[in-house]
Design a protein around this motif. Sequence first.
Motif, PDB file in Angstrom:
ATOM      1  N   LEU A 120       0.771  -1.242   0.000  1.00 20.77           N
ATOM      2  CA  LEU A 120       0.000   0.000   0.000  1.00 20.77           C
ATOM      3  C   LEU A 120       0.810   1.304   0.000  1.00 20.77           C
ATOM      4  CD1 LEU A 120      -2.859  -0.981   2.492  1.00 20.77           C
ATOM      5  CD2 LEU A 120      -3.093  -0.538   0.032  1.00 20.77           C
ATOM      6  N   PRO A 121       1.807   1.485   0.866  1.00 21.15           N
ATOM      7  CA  PRO A 121       2.311   2.856   1.090  1.00 21.15           C
ATOM      8  C   PRO A 121       2.800   3.585  -0.154  1.00 21.15           C
ATOM      9  CG  PRO A 121       3.069   1.398   2.826  1.00 21.15           C
ATOM     10  CD  PRO A 121       2.435   0.521   1.788  1.00 21.15           C
ATOM     11  N   GLU A 122       3.642   2.952  -0.952  1.00 21.06           N
ATOM     12  CA  GLU A 122       4.213   3.651  -2.100  1.00 21.06           C
ATOM     13  C   GLU A 122       3.152   3.982  -3.141  1.00 21.06           C
ATOM     14  OE1 GLU A 122       7.188   5.368  -4.601  1.00 21.06           O
ATOM     15  OE2 GLU A 122       7.245   4.826  -2.478  1.00 21.06           O
ATOM     16  N   VAL A 123       2.301   3.009  -3.480  1.00 19.39           N
ATOM     17  CA  VAL A 123       1.308   3.281  -4.532  1.00 19.39           C
ATOM     18  C   VAL A 123       0.245   4.259  -4.063  1.00 19.39           C
ATOM     19  CG1 VAL A 123       1.663   1.114  -5.749  1.00 19.39           C
ATOM     20  CG2 VAL A 123      -0.075   1.232  -3.989  1.00 19.39           C
ATOM     21  N   VAL A 124      -0.209   4.122  -2.821  1.00 19.80           N
ATOM     22  CA  VAL A 124      -1.263   5.023  -2.348  1.00 19.80           C
ATOM     23  C   VAL A 124      -0.727   6.447  -2.233  1.00 19.80           C
ATOM     24  CG1 VAL A 124      -2.835   5.539  -0.470  1.00 19.80           C
ATOM     25  CG2 VAL A 124      -2.525   3.183  -1.183  1.00 19.80           C
ATOM     26  N   CYS A 125       0.464   6.601  -1.692  1.00 27.06           N
ATOM     27  CA  CYS A 125       1.040   7.942  -1.574  1.00 27.06           C
ATOM     28  C   CYS A 125       1.329   8.543  -2.954  1.00 27.06           C
ATOM     29  CB  CYS A 125       2.306   7.908  -0.725  1.00 27.06           C
ATOM     30  SG  CYS A 125       2.006   7.613   1.035  1.00 27.06           S
ATOM     31  N   THR A 126       1.799   7.721  -3.879  1.00 27.21           N
ATOM     32  CA  THR A 126       2.063   8.206  -5.236  1.00 27.21           C
ATOM     33  C   THR A 126       0.780   8.646  -5.920  1.00 27.21           C
ATOM     34  OG1 THR A 126       4.039   6.830  -5.496  1.00 27.21           O
ATOM     35  CG2 THR A 126       2.948   7.561  -7.511  1.00 27.21           C
ATOM     36  N   VAL A 127      -0.247   7.812  -5.856  1.00 23.78           N
ATOM     37  CA  VAL A 127      -1.501   8.136  -6.538  1.00 23.78           C
ATOM     38  C   VAL A 127      -2.184   9.328  -5.888  1.00 23.78           C
ATOM     39  CG1 VAL A 127      -3.822   7.317  -7.081  1.00 23.78           C
ATOM     40  CG2 VAL A 127      -1.849   5.813  -7.423  1.00 23.78           C
ATOM     41  N   TRP A 128      -2.293   9.324  -4.574  1.00 21.13           N
ATOM     42  CA  TRP A 128      -3.009  10.430  -3.930  1.00 21.13           C
ATOM     43  C   TRP A 128      -2.298  11.759  -4.162  1.00 21.13           C
ATOM     44  CZ3 TRP A 128      -7.830  10.604  -2.481  1.00 21.13           C
ATOM     45  CH2 TRP A 128      -8.280  11.779  -1.845  1.00 21.13           C
ATOM     46  N   SER A 129      -0.977  11.769  -4.017  1.00 19.41           N
ATOM     47  CA  SER A 129      -0.242  13.035  -4.159  1.00 19.41           C
ATOM     48  C   SER A 129      -0.291  13.548  -5.587  1.00 19.41           C
ATOM     49  CB  SER A 129       1.206  12.873  -3.699  1.00 19.41           C
ATOM     50  OG  SER A 129       1.906  11.934  -4.491  1.00 19.41           O
ATOM     51  N   ASN A 130      -0.251  12.655  -6.569  1.00 17.88           N
ATOM     52  CA  ASN A 130      -0.169  13.098  -7.958  1.00 17.88           C
ATOM     53  C   ASN A 130      -1.520  13.288  -8.629  1.00 17.88           C
ATOM     54  OD1 ASN A 130       2.797  13.219  -8.706  1.00 17.88           O
ATOM     55  ND2 ASN A 130       2.685  11.225  -7.735  1.00 17.88           N
ATOM     56  N   VAL A 131      -2.426  12.356  -8.434  1.00 18.56           N
ATOM     57  CA  VAL A 131      -3.729  12.468  -9.095  1.00 18.56           C
ATOM     58  C   VAL A 131      -4.616  13.502  -8.417  1.00 18.56           C
ATOM     59  CG1 VAL A 131      -5.861  11.224  -9.667  1.00 18.56           C
ATOM     60  CG2 VAL A 131      -3.631  10.117  -9.981  1.00 18.56           C
ATOM     61  N   PHE A 132      -4.534  13.586  -7.089  1.00 18.45           N
ATOM     62  CA  PHE A 132      -5.459  14.451  -6.350  1.00 18.45           C
ATOM     63  C   PHE A 132      -4.808  15.732  -5.833  1.00 18.45           C
ATOM     64  CE2 PHE A 132      -7.085  10.152  -6.259  1.00 18.45           C
ATOM     65  CZ  PHE A 132      -8.392  10.349  -6.680  1.00 18.45           C
ATOM     66  N   MET A 133      -3.630  15.662  -5.238  1.00 15.61           N
ATOM     67  CA  MET A 133      -2.999  16.857  -4.685  1.00 15.61           C
ATOM     68  C   MET A 133      -2.370  17.718  -5.781  1.00 15.61           C
ATOM     69  SD  MET A 133      -1.350  15.072  -1.245  1.00 15.61           S
ATOM     70  CE  MET A 133      -0.807  16.594  -0.425  1.00 15.61           C
ATOM     71  N   VAL A 134      -1.839  17.083  -6.838  1.00 17.00           N
ATOM     72  CA  VAL A 134      -1.246  17.826  -7.962  1.00 17.00           C
ATOM     73  C   VAL A 134      -2.231  17.944  -9.122  1.00 17.00           C
ATOM     74  CG1 VAL A 134       0.601  17.844  -9.697  1.00 17.00           C
ATOM     75  CG2 VAL A 134       1.113  17.185  -7.337  1.00 17.00           C
ATOM     76  N   GLY A 135      -2.834  16.826  -9.516  1.00 14.33           N
ATOM     77  CA  GLY A 135      -3.734  16.816 -10.668  1.00 14.33           C
ATOM     78  C   GLY A 135      -5.131  17.327 -10.382  1.00 14.33           C
ATOM     79  N   HIS A 136      -5.502  17.391  -9.090  1.00 18.95           N
ATOM     80  CA  HIS A 136      -6.815  17.926  -8.678  1.00 18.95           C
ATOM     81  C   HIS A 136      -7.979  17.250  -9.406  1.00 18.95           C
ATOM     82  CE1 HIS A 136      -4.730  20.990  -6.389  1.00 18.95           C
ATOM     83  NE2 HIS A 136      -4.054  21.347  -7.465  1.00 18.95           N
ATOM     84  N   LEU A 137      -7.919  15.919  -9.525  1.00 20.16           N
ATOM     85  CA  LEU A 137      -9.021  15.197 -10.157  1.00 20.16           C
ATOM     86  C   LEU A 137     -10.311  15.405  -9.368  1.00 20.16           C
ATOM     87  CD1 LEU A 137      -9.809  13.118 -12.410  1.00 20.16           C
ATOM     88  CD2 LEU A 137      -9.472  11.348 -10.654  1.00 20.16           C
TER      89      LEU A 137
END
Length: 318
Positions: A120-137
């Motif tokens: 979990l940690p690497e993929v969840v942190c990668t996806v949340w930070s990039n798709v939602f915190m950066v990409g603002h989906l």
Amino acid sequence: MYAITIPEAGGPEALVWAEVADPEPAAGEVLVEVVASAVNRADLLQRQGFYDPPPGSSPYPGLECSGRISALGPGVSGWAVGDEVCALVTGGGYAQKVVVPVGQLLPVPKGVDLVSAAALPEVVCTVWSNVFMVGHLRPGETLLVHGGSSGIGTMAIQLAKAVGAKVAVTAGSAEKLEACRKLGADILVNYREQDFTELVRADVILDIMGAKYLERNVDALAVNGRLVIIGLQGGVKGELNLATMLVKRVAVVATSLRGRPLGEKAAIVAAVREHVWPLLEAGTVRPVVDRTIPITDAAEAHRVVEASAHIGKVVLTI
């Protein structure tokens, strides 16, 4: 303790299970007795000599793990010896013990077993930070995920669907696309036979390819779209058509996770605990584990990932 070491850069056979010094937790850190770790493509690059750990971090590969806290460093509160945790680490996950900054610890989600939690940690942190915190989906928007059947891809599909977005994926086989469909993907693109630019207009694109897909990714963006590049499997240098970007008013961002300062990582982990952990505990989102392999056979795990012969994550057990 024992850890996977890399005496000389090379192929999977370069990974050596060897006795090394035990780590000691400093102020603000805990010592975790590792039960499992998971393979990331960054580990393959490190093994090949192309991705050195940041200064001061563990020289051993492994960017995530799960296990139990065995010691607390000075000043640590809110955690206790024996707590079952998973963690984002800068290195050292392929070992019997690893020190973890307290801001990068997460409790094992209810309903997830301790071994699977390592995925979990690497993929969840990668996806949340990039798709939602950066990409603002946002709900109702479309996310395009390249490599939809990967560890990152399988998590991105689930999180995007959980917030009400539409998901398009690329993958290289019918089997992998079917796995993506079962996770909720709406648009399936076999990149060996189809051109995603003809099938998708995305508000956010999560890209692992880099240069090879750069021009086509911009073409596939909708007006006000956001391209977030997190990998360079297709090269490091490409051309951007600025006129297209101006007309569409799009943004292109490239980010990485491993080298970020402790404070930034802690903020990402805190956001993940707030927003993603409830979804995991409700069963809305789950880790996708392709297989588990004993850490002494880490070379085989690297061969599997190198050949893209997996769906989701390959987990190493200790």
